[in-house]
Design a protein around this motif. Structure first.
Motif, PDB file in Angstrom:
ATOM      1  N   GLU A 192       0.922  -2.750  -4.561  1.00 28.65           N
ATOM      2  CA  GLU A 192       1.902  -3.506  -5.334  1.00 28.65           C
ATOM      3  C   GLU A 192       2.132  -4.869  -4.678  1.00 28.65           C
ATOM      4  OE1 GLU A 192       5.519  -1.319  -5.787  1.00 28.65           O
ATOM      5  OE2 GLU A 192       4.573   0.195  -7.040  1.00 28.65           O
ATOM      6  N   LYS A 193       2.640  -5.788  -5.445  1.00 31.92           N
ATOM      7  CA  LYS A 193       2.893  -7.144  -4.961  1.00 31.92           C
ATOM      8  C   LYS A 193       3.807  -7.135  -3.742  1.00 31.92           C
ATOM      9  CE  LYS A 193       4.253 -11.682  -6.727  1.00 31.92           C
ATOM     10  NZ  LYS A 193       4.653 -12.412  -7.939  1.00 31.92           N
ATOM     11  N   ARG A 194       4.805  -6.291  -3.763  1.00 31.41           N
ATOM     12  CA  ARG A 194       5.763  -6.255  -2.661  1.00 31.41           C
ATOM     13  C   ARG A 194       5.099  -5.764  -1.373  1.00 31.41           C
ATOM     14  NH1 ARG A 194      10.058  -3.463  -2.900  1.00 31.41           N
ATOM     15  NH2 ARG A 194      11.529  -5.083  -2.385  1.00 31.41           N
ATOM     16  N   THR A 195       4.101  -4.889  -1.493  1.00 31.79           N
ATOM     17  CA  THR A 195       3.344  -4.432  -0.331  1.00 31.79           C
ATOM     18  C   THR A 195       2.526  -5.595   0.225  1.00 31.79           C
ATOM     19  OG1 THR A 195       3.206  -2.174  -1.179  1.00 31.79           O
ATOM     20  CG2 THR A 195       1.568  -2.813   0.459  1.00 31.79           C
ATOM     21  N   TYR A 218      -2.415 -11.572  -7.105  1.00 35.47           N
ATOM     22  CA  TYR A 218      -1.033 -11.975  -7.315  1.00 35.47           C
ATOM     23  C   TYR A 218      -0.868 -13.463  -7.035  1.00 35.47           C
ATOM     24  CZ  TYR A 218      -0.115  -6.942  -7.069  1.00 35.47           C
ATOM     25  OH  TYR A 218      -0.121  -5.600  -7.289  1.00 35.47           O
ATOM     26  N   LEU A 246       9.009   0.782   0.104  1.00 35.75           N
ATOM     27  CA  LEU A 246       7.821   0.992  -0.694  1.00 35.75           C
ATOM     28  C   LEU A 246       7.136   2.311  -0.400  1.00 35.75           C
ATOM     29  CD1 LEU A 246       6.215  -2.522  -0.240  1.00 35.75           C
ATOM     30  CD2 LEU A 246       7.512  -1.702  -2.172  1.00 35.75           C
ATOM     31  N   LYS A 297       7.349   5.211  -2.944  1.00 33.42           N
ATOM     32  CA  LYS A 297       6.924   4.795  -4.285  1.00 33.42           C
ATOM     33  C   LYS A 297       5.410   4.705  -4.388  1.00 33.42           C
ATOM     34  CE  LYS A 297       7.931   1.224  -7.652  1.00 33.42           C
ATOM     35  NZ  LYS A 297       8.583  -0.039  -7.884  1.00 33.42           N
ATOM     36  N   GLU A 298       4.753   4.219  -3.343  1.00 34.44           N
ATOM     37  CA  GLU A 298       3.326   3.964  -3.423  1.00 34.44           C
ATOM     38  C   GLU A 298       2.479   5.172  -3.035  1.00 34.44           C
ATOM     39  OE1 GLU A 298       2.469   0.182  -1.448  1.00 34.44           O
ATOM     40  OE2 GLU A 298       2.119  -0.433  -3.494  1.00 34.44           O
TER      41      GLU A 298
END
Length: 168
Positions: free
Chosen positions: A94-97, A121, A163, A166-167
């Protein structure tokens, strides 16, 4: 704890860079697209042998003179996420990762943009979270605890530890 002067500077930065959705609704942002050219470029990209995410991150780790554990600890991501990156060529974080890893690598803003681009991204001026993280790169603020405090003060979830579940 993040310095109050830095927080005020962040507020000014957000005001300068944030683009509200109303511009899109009013049709003020538009661009023409050459779909044939895009299709050709897409086909060329799909035919390329692409570097894996793990190889790309290892390149940056080597460039920055760091170890994987430095990056893992600095990003506050679990060993499981790094294991996925290392072992699953199809894994797409994910982008946040990606933000968390880029911060841990202590990338400049331009390097972070390149890093984000490789991952698919970009920094968007329409997303306050992106502006806050971009601000941190521009100011060389890489401590994820400080970044998370700035995100949290602006109503966003923290990077890193938030994260992991979630991931997985």
């Amino acid at each position: 704890m993040v310095d109050e002067a830095l927080l005020r500077e962040l507020d000014r930065y957000i005001k300068r860079h944030y683009i509200e959705d109303k511009f899109l609704a009013e049709g003020q942002l538009s661009r023409s697209v050459d779909f044939d050219k895009l299709q050709l470029e897409l086909q060329e990209r799909l035919n390329e042998n692409r570097q894996s995410l793990a190889e790309y991150i290892q390149e940056w780790i080597k460039k920055k003179g760091m170890s994987e554990s430095d990056v893992r600890n600095g990003s506050m991501l679990s060993r499981n996420i790094f294991s996925k990156i290392r072992n699953n060529r199809e894994y797409h974080p994910e982008k946040r990762t990606v933000f968390a890893i880029a911060l841990a690598l202590h990338l400049s803003y331009d390097e972070a943009r390149e890093f984000m681009s490789f991952m698919g991204y970009t920094f968007s001026n329409m997303l306050k979270e992106d502006i806050i993280v971009g601000f941190c790169f521009e100011r060389n603020k890489y401590d994820i605890t400080d970044v998370n405090e700035m995100l949290n003060r602006n109503g966003f979830n923290v990077l890193g530890s938030g994260l992991n579940q979630k991931e997985l």
